[in-house]
Design an enzyme around this catalytic site. Structure first.
Site, PDB file in Angstrom:
ATOM      1  N   HIS A  68      -0.975  -1.858  -5.876  1.00 55.01           N
ATOM      2  CA  HIS A  68      -2.127  -2.157  -5.022  1.00 55.01           C
ATOM      3  C   HIS A  68      -2.256  -3.674  -4.840  1.00 55.01           C
ATOM      4  CE1 HIS A  68      -3.536   2.040  -5.217  1.00 55.01           C
ATOM      5  NE2 HIS A  68      -3.056   1.992  -6.447  1.00 55.01           N
ATOM      6  N   TYR A 338      -2.772  -1.662 -16.744  1.00 57.21           N
ATOM      7  CA  TYR A 338      -3.569  -2.674 -16.041  1.00 57.21           C
ATOM      8  C   TYR A 338      -3.624  -3.966 -16.855  1.00 57.21           C
ATOM      9  CZ  TYR A 338      -5.491   0.882 -12.818  1.00 57.21           C
ATOM     10  OH  TYR A 338      -5.649   1.850 -11.864  1.00 57.21           O
TER      11      TYR A 338
END
Length: 367
Positions: A68, A338
């Protein structure tokens, strides 16, 4: 006749310290082995660093998120409904308004990709309550995850990697992946049949993992949530996708925000008896109770290169009191991956490794 005084008693020999040293060394060895195993240095365990390493094989863009990568920062606020307080004691449901900072993005690792060509759109938010507690969310436009395990996601990523000779995934590898993970066929069917939305503003975003809402009376319930747009859905056709500018979604969002704030209803769906709460690839039946617990209002957007969302890790496991995590292994894996991605890109940004945009003009060569 004189006698010699008795010899003083021999002092006791101090206990050997070797057993203690050996025990400490053994503890250190065990801890070192555990650390090496967790880091992926020994064994075959799939770790977050290994997963991110494999994502980077598809193309590394220093200073950007590994997934992303392309997006924009957004900001606004959240207002709860009266019903929300009965479901969870989280402070964002008891105060009249909570500030929101977030990011709209597309799937993929290219920070300069064509936005209209991205099948997956995403919304990430941080809700910061007056008492300082944060609720971080990372939601996507797909209604469920493709696979039920981290290993399955890794296998999918490897099978989807384009063959250098054809530029497309190897059909045999993809067939083998689907045979091993048949649940992924449901996701492929969604990707092929669901209409594409024409804007970030009219897209539904789903928190695909289950969480537990805890109320003030000690009750609890497993839930999944979605952000459902108040803007009417409009499909984006194939011709429009092909003709759209690279920054189509960002330009559309900015234009819409100039006309006024954009709103999404936050809808919570309760799990029923026997519904899978640890498998994000399994949708829950459509007849489960749904509750509108608030409205997310976005008022402005700005570039992610200089905006506040750039240096935020939208870790979905950061939740306030009144919301707890489920045992979903994908949820824990997302948080770990992440963190690895965040640490790497922050280090790259600090070192000034962020590459120029493709449209930037290269400096003229000096004689």
């Amino acid at each position: 006749m004189s006698t010699l005084p008795p010899a003083p008693p021999t002092p006791p020999r101090p206990p050997s310290r070797w057993p203690a040293f050996v025990a400490i060394a053994a503890i250190v060895a065990v801890l070192a082995t555990a650390f090496a195993w967790a880091a992926g240095w020994i064994g075959t365990r799939l770790t977050a660093p290994r997963l991110v390493d494999d994502i980077e094989v598809g193309g590394l863009n220093p200073g950007f998120r590994r997934a992303h990568s392309k997006g924009v920062c957004v900001a606004g606020y959240f207002e709860p409904t009266a019903q929300a307080r009965a479901l969870s004691r989280a402070s964002v449901f008891s105060q009249p308004r909570t500030r929101v900072q977030g990011r709209m993005s597309i799937g993929g690792g290219d920070p300069h990709g064509a936005e209209a060509q991205a099948r997956v759109r995403s919304m990430a938010l941080v809700l910061t309550a007056d008492d300082g507690q944060e609720w971080r969310m990372a939601m996507n436009s797909f209604p469920f995850f493709a696979v039920s395990s981290l290993e399955g996601f890794h296998h999918q990523m490897l099978a989807s990697r384009p063959d250098p000779a054809t530029g497309k995934p190897d059909p045999e590898k993809m067939a083998a992946f689907l045979a091993e993970h048949p649940e992924a066929a449901r996701f492929q069917a969604w990707a092929k049949s669901a209409p594409w939305s024409s804007s970030w503003a009219n897209t539904t975003y789903n928190g695909i993992n289950a969480f537990r809402f805890e109320d003030a009376d000690g009750g609890s319930r497993f839930v999944r949530w979605s952000m459902e747009p108040q803007a009417p859905f409009e499909p984006l056709g194939e011709v429009e996708r092909q003709q759209a500018e690279p920054d189509y979604l960002a330009s559309d969002l900015e234009t819409r925000l100039q006309d006024g704030p954009l709103r999404w209803d936050m809808v919570v769906t309760e799990a029923g008896p026997g519904d899978p709460v640890a498998d994000p690839s399994q949708p829950w039946p459509e007849d489960r109770p749904r509750h509108v617990v608030g409205v997310v209002v976005l008022e402005n957007s700005q570039s992610q290169e200089t905006g506040p969302c750039r240096d935020v890790n939208y870790d979905p496991t950061i939740v306030p009191e009144g919301i707890a995590l489920s045992d979903d292994p994908i949820l824990a894996a997302r948080a770990a991956a992440y963190a690895v991605s965040f640490n790497r890109r922050e280090r790259e940004t600090a070192q000034g490794l962020t590459p120029p945009k493709p449209t930037d003009t290269a400096p003229e060569a000096q004689p």
